[in-house]
Design a protein around this motif. Structure first.
Motif, PDB file in Angstrom:
ATOM      1  N   SER A  42       1.931  -2.631  -1.183  1.00  0.00           N
ATOM      2  CA  SER A  42       1.333  -2.152  -2.375  1.00  0.00           C
ATOM      3  C   SER A  42       0.179  -3.042  -2.679  1.00  0.00           C
ATOM      4  O   SER A  42      -0.931  -2.366  -3.266  1.00  0.00           O
ATOM      5  CB  SER A  42       2.370  -2.715  -3.537  1.00  0.00           C
ATOM      6  OG  SER A  42       1.982  -1.985  -4.524  1.00  0.00           O
ATOM      7  N   SER A  45      -2.788  -2.066  -0.704  1.00  0.00           N
ATOM      8  CA  SER A  45      -3.264  -0.385  -1.052  1.00  0.00           C
ATOM      9  C   SER A  45      -4.298  -0.225  -2.061  1.00  0.00           C
ATOM     10  O   SER A  45      -4.847   0.712  -2.340  1.00  0.00           O
ATOM     11  CB  SER A  45      -2.018   0.282  -1.258  1.00  0.00           C
ATOM     12  OG  SER A  45      -1.306   0.068  -2.639  1.00  0.00           O
ATOM     13  N   HIS A  46      -4.558  -1.265  -2.970  1.00  0.00           N
ATOM     14  CA  HIS A  46      -5.247  -1.203  -4.329  1.00  0.00           C
ATOM     15  C   HIS A  46      -6.574  -0.917  -3.792  1.00  0.00           C
ATOM     16  O   HIS A  46      -7.422  -1.486  -3.224  1.00  0.00           O
ATOM     17  CB  HIS A  46      -5.184  -2.449  -5.097  1.00  0.00           C
ATOM     18  CG  HIS A  46      -3.879  -2.971  -5.432  1.00  0.00           C
ATOM     19  ND1 HIS A  46      -3.528  -3.892  -6.551  1.00  0.00           N
ATOM     20  CD2 HIS A  46      -2.438  -2.140  -5.796  1.00  0.00           C
ATOM     21  CE1 HIS A  46      -2.313  -3.838  -6.807  1.00  0.00           C
ATOM     22  NE2 HIS A  46      -1.831  -2.906  -6.602  1.00  0.00           N
ATOM     23  N   ARG A  47      -7.020   0.445  -4.570  1.00  0.00           N
ATOM     24  CA  ARG A  47      -8.354   0.901  -4.197  1.00  0.00           C
ATOM     25  C   ARG A  47      -8.735   1.059  -2.836  1.00  0.00           C
ATOM     26  O   ARG A  47      -9.944   0.807  -2.382  1.00  0.00           O
ATOM     27  CB  ARG A  47      -9.504   0.120  -4.876  1.00  0.00           C
ATOM     28  CG  ARG A  47      -9.030  -0.072  -6.700  1.00  0.00           C
ATOM     29  CD  ARG A  47      -9.397   1.206  -7.243  1.00  0.00           C
ATOM     30  NE  ARG A  47      -8.926   1.271  -8.722  1.00  0.00           N
ATOM     31  CZ  ARG A  47      -9.987   0.979  -9.429  1.00  0.00           C
ATOM     32  NH1 ARG A  47     -11.160   0.513  -9.067  1.00  0.00           N
ATOM     33  NH2 ARG A  47      -9.785   1.069 -10.767  1.00  0.00           N
ATOM     34  N   SER A  53      -5.298   0.676   4.669  1.00  0.00           N
ATOM     35  CA  SER A  53      -4.253  -0.038   4.280  1.00  0.00           C
ATOM     36  C   SER A  53      -3.149  -0.110   5.080  1.00  0.00           C
ATOM     37  O   SER A  53      -2.542  -1.273   5.415  1.00  0.00           O
ATOM     38  CB  SER A  53      -3.780   0.045   2.798  1.00  0.00           C
ATOM     39  OG  SER A  53      -3.074   1.419   2.666  1.00  0.00           O
ATOM     40  N   LYS A  91      -8.054 -10.150  -1.521  1.00  0.00           N
ATOM     41  CA  LYS A  91      -6.779  -9.747  -1.358  1.00  0.00           C
ATOM     42  C   LYS A  91      -6.009 -11.004  -0.426  1.00  0.00           C
ATOM     43  O   LYS A  91      -4.837 -11.063  -0.734  1.00  0.00           O
ATOM     44  CB  LYS A  91      -6.596  -8.573  -0.662  1.00  0.00           C
ATOM     45  CG  LYS A  91      -6.995  -7.209  -1.734  1.00  0.00           C
ATOM     46  CD  LYS A  91      -6.971  -5.799  -0.928  1.00  0.00           C
ATOM     47  CE  LYS A  91      -7.028  -4.899  -2.129  1.00  0.00           C
ATOM     48  NZ  LYS A  91      -7.000  -3.608  -1.626  1.00  0.00           N
ATOM     49  N   LYS A 135       2.234  -0.930 -11.725  1.00  0.00           N
ATOM     50  CA  LYS A 135       2.181  -0.248 -10.534  1.00  0.00           C
ATOM     51  C   LYS A 135       2.993  -0.956  -9.229  1.00  0.00           C
ATOM     52  O   LYS A 135       3.909  -0.184  -8.567  1.00  0.00           O
ATOM     53  CB  LYS A 135       1.012   0.222 -10.095  1.00  0.00           C
ATOM     54  CG  LYS A 135       0.658   1.450  -8.943  1.00  0.00           C
ATOM     55  CD  LYS A 135      -0.383   2.195  -9.046  1.00  0.00           C
ATOM     56  CE  LYS A 135      -1.411   1.420  -8.573  1.00  0.00           C
ATOM     57  NZ  LYS A 135      -2.648   2.245  -8.290  1.00  0.00           N
ATOM     58  N   THR A 136       2.447  -2.057  -9.087  1.00  0.00           N
ATOM     59  CA  THR A 136       3.148  -2.922  -7.760  1.00  0.00           C
ATOM     60  C   THR A 136       4.507  -3.158  -8.249  1.00  0.00           C
ATOM     61  O   THR A 136       5.400  -2.928  -7.252  1.00  0.00           O
ATOM     62  CB  THR A 136       2.279  -4.204  -7.856  1.00  0.00           C
ATOM     63  OG1 THR A 136       1.017  -3.821  -7.558  1.00  0.00           O
ATOM     64  CG2 THR A 136       2.791  -4.795  -6.549  1.00  0.00           C
ATOM     65  N   ASP A 154       0.438   6.525 -10.061  1.00  0.00           N
ATOM     66  CA  ASP A 154      -0.904   6.219  -9.388  1.00  0.00           C
ATOM     67  C   ASP A 154      -2.095   7.182 -10.083  1.00  0.00           C
ATOM     68  O   ASP A 154      -1.769   7.894 -11.078  1.00  0.00           O
ATOM     69  CB  ASP A 154      -0.808   6.584  -7.819  1.00  0.00           C
ATOM     70  CG  ASP A 154      -0.694   8.205  -7.573  1.00  0.00           C
ATOM     71  OD1 ASP A 154      -0.413   8.858  -8.601  1.00  0.00           O
ATOM     72  OD2 ASP A 154      -0.397   8.475  -6.417  1.00  0.00           O
ATOM     73  N   SER A 245     -10.652   6.287  -7.446  1.00  0.00           N
ATOM     74  CA  SER A 245      -9.314   6.067  -7.052  1.00  0.00           C
ATOM     75  C   SER A 245      -8.920   7.288  -6.372  1.00  0.00           C
ATOM     76  O   SER A 245      -8.036   7.206  -5.505  1.00  0.00           O
ATOM     77  CB  SER A 245      -8.604   5.795  -8.508  1.00  0.00           C
ATOM     78  OG  SER A 245      -8.869   4.499  -9.095  1.00  0.00           O
ATOM     79  N   SER A 251      -1.108   5.355  -4.286  1.00  0.00           N
ATOM     80  CA  SER A 251      -1.191   4.068  -4.421  1.00  0.00           C
ATOM     81  C   SER A 251      -0.621   3.423  -3.091  1.00  0.00           C
ATOM     82  O   SER A 251      -0.483   2.122  -3.214  1.00  0.00           O
ATOM     83  CB  SER A 251      -0.208   3.792  -5.464  1.00  0.00           C
ATOM     84  OG  SER A 251       1.062   4.394  -5.356  1.00  0.00           O
ATOM     85  N   ARG A 252      -0.230   4.105  -2.014  1.00  0.00           N
ATOM     86  CA  ARG A 252       0.247   3.421  -0.898  1.00  0.00           C
ATOM     87  C   ARG A 252       0.142   4.496   0.280  1.00  0.00           C
ATOM     88  O   ARG A 252       0.104   5.458   0.323  1.00  0.00           O
ATOM     89  CB  ARG A 252       1.918   3.074  -1.221  1.00  0.00           C
ATOM     90  CG  ARG A 252       2.733   4.145  -1.141  1.00  0.00           C
ATOM     91  CD  ARG A 252       2.846   4.917  -2.202  1.00  0.00           C
ATOM     92  NE  ARG A 252       3.903   5.942  -2.178  1.00  0.00           N
ATOM     93  CZ  ARG A 252       4.004   7.003  -3.072  1.00  0.00           C
ATOM     94  NH1 ARG A 252       3.017   7.377  -3.830  1.00  0.00           N
ATOM     95  NH2 ARG A 252       4.945   7.833  -2.896  1.00  0.00           N
TER      96      ARG A 252
END
Length: 256
Positions: A42, A45-47, A53, A91, A135-136, A154, A245, A251-252
């Motif tokens: 997760s 995967s952000h942005r 990812s 990250k 979200k995470t 998401d 986005s 989101s994943r």
């Protein structure tokens, strides 16, 4: 109960049932990661595009025998390994810091203990770690083998919720988690909550696009003031989901 809230709950349920009929519920879980692995996934995967990812996640697994080894690896080495994601320089240290926090707070690099906690308590524990947002935390609890009734939101899910007026246009993604979760029946199990996220997300990906949504074939058009305005030719402000986005996907990744 507040009459307006009761109406929103009823509307959310109808939207869920209509979209389930379109996309097919129950929806199978897309993978079976342990909760620490889901957390890493997760955060990566952000942005970031799903394919990118997913490759970064696989690269970490290939390079390190376990997450403990990755946590203690040189940060620049971790950064090089995840180079395909957005902001790898941010990250890499964040991943290591989050894993260190788990180790320090729990005494071991495991999140299996969250299974025995109520959802809100488990989410609060996760979100107390710097770098872990709603979200995470929801993704870890819902998508991992923990299979708990936590609702992730998401950008696609968020956009559909805004356009259908389940949430105000001014509600950002983070705060929308609690608002949208409160609209779901309290007795829903993890599968039903997961299905709700999935059908909202899939509808955003396949019909309710950020640009030029396909309102003419939308199964919930009669419940969507934004779509009705578009169909009638009125000038309607788009939902405040970020176009960037959307372009990056959900989101994943489903490619692991």
């Amino acid at each position: 109960m507040n009459p307006d809230l009761q109406d929103l709950k009823a509307k959310a349920l109808v939207i869920h049932e209509r979209l389930c009929a379109v996309y097919g519920c129950p929806i199978p879980y897309f993978h079976t990661l342990d909760p620490v692995s889901e957390l890493v996934s997760s955060l990566l995967s952000h942005r970031t595009r799903n394919a990118d990812s997913g490759r970064a996640f696989k690269a970490l697994r290939a390079r390190y025998p376990d997450w403990h080894a990755m946590m203690h690896a040189p940060t620049d080495e971790v950064e090089a390994t995840i180079q395909g994601v957005t902001w790898p320089e941010q990250k890499a240290p964040r991943l290591q810091a989050v894993l260190h926090a788990i180790q320090e707070r729990h005494g071991s690099l495991s999140l299996d203990f969250l299974k025995d906690m109520p959802v809100e308590e488990a989410r609060a524990w996760l979100e107390s770690i710097p770098g872990v947002g709603p979200k995470t935390s929801a993704a870890v609890l819902s998508f991992s083998v923990l299979r708990k009734a936590a609702l992730p939101v998401d950008s696609h899910h968020h956009r559909v919720a805004q356009r259908t007026a389940l949430i105000p246009q001014s509600t950002a993604v983070g705060p929308s988690h609690a608002v949208l979760a409160a609209l779901l029946p309290e007795d829903w199990d993890a599968q039903q909550v997961y299905d709700n996220h999935e059908v909202m997300m899939l509808h955003g990906q396949r019909c309710c696009f950020f640009k030029n949504p396909a309102c003419h074939r939308c199964a919930i058009l009669d419940l969507c003031p934004t779509g009705q305005g578009r169909v009638e030719g009125k000038r309607v402000s788009p939902a405040r989901s970020e176009a960037a986005s959307d372009a990056l996907g959900s989101s994943r990744s489903r490619e692991r």
